[in-house]
Design a protein around this motif. Sequence first.
Motif: not given
Length: 90
Positions: A1-8, A23-34, A47-51
């Motif tokens: 998952m690749y997320c780009l921030d709103v400028p500013g 919220y991420l800590s309670a994810a119902p799936f495994k977040i390998l890298v974020s 932005g943010s990036c998740f594997l």
Amino acid sequence: MYCLDVPGSAEIRAKHVEAHKAYLSAAPFKILVSGPLLEDDNETINGSCFLIEAVDKAQLVNFNQNDPFMKAGVWQQVEIRHFAKWRDNR
């Protein structure tokens, strides 16, 4: 998952970062890298990036819609793509 921030949106991001992490800590799936994506200065977050290891894309879309960053308007664009691991050098 690749997320780009709103400028500013740095101030909004900072205001909601702890809720986002919880919220991420309670994810119902495994977040390998974020982690945050950075500008060339290696400091400014843009932005943010998740594997993620998940059952299906619909699960991620639903989870993302309820993320505090999404609800607060931090992310301008979110892409969720399938990934096939060919190599792992850990």
